[in-house]
Design an enzyme around this catalytic site. Structure first.
Site, PDB file in Angstrom:
ATOM      1  N   PHE A  47      10.840   2.973  -9.794  1.00 46.55           N
ATOM      2  CA  PHE A  47      11.482   3.921  -9.661  1.00 46.55           C
ATOM      3  C   PHE A  47      11.366   4.649  -8.512  1.00 46.55           C
ATOM      4  O   PHE A  47      12.780   5.344  -8.420  1.00 46.55           O
ATOM      5  CB  PHE A  47      10.933   5.158 -10.875  1.00 46.55           C
ATOM      6  CG  PHE A  47       9.715   6.233 -10.620  1.00 46.55           C
ATOM      7  CD1 PHE A  47       8.279   5.003 -10.969  1.00 46.55           C
ATOM      8  CD2 PHE A  47       9.772   7.354  -9.642  1.00 46.55           C
ATOM      9  CE1 PHE A  47       6.944   5.900 -10.018  1.00 46.55           C
ATOM     10  CE2 PHE A  47       8.198   7.523  -8.970  1.00 46.55           C
ATOM     11  CZ  PHE A  47       6.556   6.764  -9.638  1.00 46.55           C
TER      12      PHE A  47
ATOM     13  N   THR B   8       2.378   8.478 -13.335  1.00 45.40           N
ATOM     14  CA  THR B   8       2.595   6.964 -12.438  1.00 45.40           C
ATOM     15  C   THR B   8       1.596   7.335 -11.517  1.00 45.40           C
ATOM     16  O   THR B   8       0.939   5.963 -11.419  1.00 45.40           O
ATOM     17  CB  THR B   8       4.028   7.642 -12.160  1.00 45.40           C
ATOM     18  OG1 THR B   8       4.114   8.188 -11.326  1.00 45.40           O
ATOM     19  CG2 THR B   8       4.959   7.439 -13.267  1.00 45.40           C
TER      20      THR B   8
ATOM     21  N   TYR C  69      -9.860  19.373  15.492  1.00 43.03           N
ATOM     22  CA  TYR C  69      -9.376  18.611  14.673  1.00 43.03           C
ATOM     23  C   TYR C  69     -10.861  18.067  13.775  1.00 43.03           C
ATOM     24  O   TYR C  69     -10.992  17.812  12.778  1.00 43.03           O
ATOM     25  CB  TYR C  69     -10.139  16.928  15.951  1.00 43.03           C
ATOM     26  CG  TYR C  69     -10.185  15.448  15.360  1.00 43.03           C
ATOM     27  CD1 TYR C  69      -8.446  14.804  14.901  1.00 43.03           C
ATOM     28  CD2 TYR C  69     -11.524  14.933  13.907  1.00 43.03           C
ATOM     29  CE1 TYR C  69      -8.899  13.463  13.884  1.00 43.03           C
ATOM     30  CE2 TYR C  69     -11.328  13.901  13.960  1.00 43.03           C
ATOM     31  CZ  TYR C  69      -9.842  13.259  13.574  1.00 43.03           C
ATOM     32  OH  TYR C  69      -9.881  12.112  13.118  1.00 43.03           O
TER      33      TYR C  69
END
Ligand code: F0G
Length: 459
Positions: free
Chosen positions: A449, A125, A72
């Site tokens: 989109f 984007t 972890y």
């Protein structure tokens, strides 16, 4: 006859693909709402949707997966990735993220105050979406010619127009500009590179005004290849030396490892400023995970560290960029209108010129991407008015570039596949007047989109 380089690798594992019948393809694209993002991969013959996470890994990378230390915290593979990034890019600090937009979220939340401005060499984007969500306004400062698909005479179409940048500083004040983002290369302009000279000048101007320079490193190796082959003084430098110099003109970067990291998942944020690093480690645990994995598994991080080094190999990157150019030249030979010059990761069709009978409000690029799938089983992506989205007042951004992107995944397809693509699109070009426009059926509020749906306008 277009010449091409043999692949600098041989094939060890294969994944069968199949071409559905024309009738099946027509049904599939209709079911997908005429959005190629909503097609199932199994229904696609040649997948040029994106070069993001679609890369073929080398046997060294696959071997690296077996070395995954799935702790972890403090994974061995994180230490390897961290050391590799520091060495290649020259930064002091690295924060892992699950992919590029994870890094964009962190930097936007930390540096952008509501009401400030973030200039950049054309929008991307996800990058702009995070800037806007943090309350910033993106300002395009790329040179004008980048918005003109026909200007094939320009080597570095990704360059910042320094006058535009200076005018913005004068207009809004340097205090209201937390940083400038420089995409190397510029995806939305057609994968166009930025010159070293321009990177140097942007950095000098930014330093003068106390503005941070943050690179989008996503396709930086492709950019380095263009500098080596096009910019005087760099022919004899290695790709690694060029990358190192490029990043010396920045304060930090975001990277999607899914492109030039030649992996399927991963990303990072890197910087030199200690305070920024501290803030990023505080935030990464909220959105991504511990500062020693950031959303990646140990094996992902190992493959990423190996992939970053492989990407710097000249034979690899030359073949990668020249393969894209091969596809572009085949299309140009057939007189299909594309963005010139051909960029690093994709060939972009100029949908306005391909479908002159469709105005931009009839979504020519979206319609063309759907028509290409129906005609040949090749999946491409719209990069025009649909991708651009709406501004704060709800008005459509209407980009000058209305494009369909044929994105070449790294080390996945042979030139025979690309011949099929070029021949199919050349044949479709002859029948282009039959392609109809589209209208919205469902429009999502952000990044529309990806999941938007359409239907054809009456014929
Ligand atoms: N920056 C650039 C220039 C990109 O092209 C992308 C992703 C990102 C940032 C975001 O990275 O996907 O890892 O979160 N581009 C993909 C594409 C999606 O298809 O062009 P990500």
């Amino acid at each position: 006859m277009v010449k091409y380089l043999p692949e600098p690798y041989k094939i060890k594992m294969v994944e069968p693909i199949r071409l559905l019948s024309r009738e099946e393809r027509a049904t599939k694209i209709k079911e997908a709402g005429y959005n190629t993002f909503l097609l199932k991969s199994r229904d696609v013959y040649i997948d040029l949707l994106t070069d993001s996470g679609t890369n073929a890994m080398s046997h060294y990378q696959w071997a690296g997966l077996m070395l995954g230390d799935e702790a972890y915290a403090g994974s061995e593979n994180w230490l390897h990735l961290e050391e590799t990034v520091k060495e290649i890019f020259g930064y002091k600090y690295v924060v892992p993220t699950h992919q590029g937009r994870g890094a964009e979220n962190l930097i936007s939340q930390i540096l952008i105050k509501p009401g400030t401005y973030v200039p950049g060499n054309m929008y991307f984007t996800t990058t702009r979406a995070h800037q806007e969500l943090a309350g910033g306004t993106f300002v395009d400062v790329i040179r004008d010619e980048s918005h003109d698909p026909t200007r094939g005479d320009i080597d570095f179409k990704g360059d910042v127009d320094l006058q535009k940048y200076e005018d913005l500083i004068k207009k809004v004040g340097a205090d209201n500009i937390p940083y400038i983002t420089i995409g190397v290369t510029v995806n939305m302009a057609g994968g166009q590179p930025v010159s070293m000279a321009n990177l140097r000048e942007v950095y000098a101007l930014s330093q003068k005004h106390g503005i941070k320079v943050i690179f989008d490193a996503t396709r930086c190796v492709e950019n380095a290849y263009f500098i080596k082959t096009r910019e005087p003084g760099y022919q004899d430098k290695s790709i690694a030396e060029i990358v190192k110099e490029m990043f010396s003109y920045s304060d930090g970067c975001t990277m999607s490892g899914k492109k030039d990291g030649i992996v399927n998942m991963g990303g990072f944020l890197a910087m030199n400023d200690e305070e920024l690093y501290r803030k990023a480690t505080a935030l990464v645990v909220v959105y991504e995970g511990m500062p020693s994995y950031g959303g990646m598994t140990g094996r992902d991080m190992e493959a990423f560290a190996v992939g970053l080094r492989e990407a710097l190999d000249f034979d690899y990157i030359r073949h990668r960029v020249e393969q894209v150019r091969y596809l572009g030249e085949k299309l140009m030979e057939a007189e299909v209108p594309i963005v010139r010059p051909v960029g690093g990761h994709a060939v972009f069709l100029d949908a306005k010129a391909f479908l002159p009978h469709l105005s931009q409000d009839k979504f020519p690029a979206q319609a063309l991407a759907a028509a290409i799938y129906e005609d040949s089983g090749v999946r491409t992506m719209e990069r025009g008015i649909i991708s651009a989205g709406r501004d704060k007042d709800g008005k459509d951004y209407c980009p000058k570039l209305e494009l369909v992107r044929l994105t070449v995944p790294r080390r996945v397809y042979t030139n025979a596949h690309l011949d099929y693509v070029a021949d199919s699109i050349a044949a479709l070009y002859e029948k282009r007047s039959a392609i109809r426009g589209l209208k919205w059926v469902y429009e999502p509020p952000v990044l529309r989109f990806f999941t938007g749906r359409f239907e054809p306008l009456p014929g």
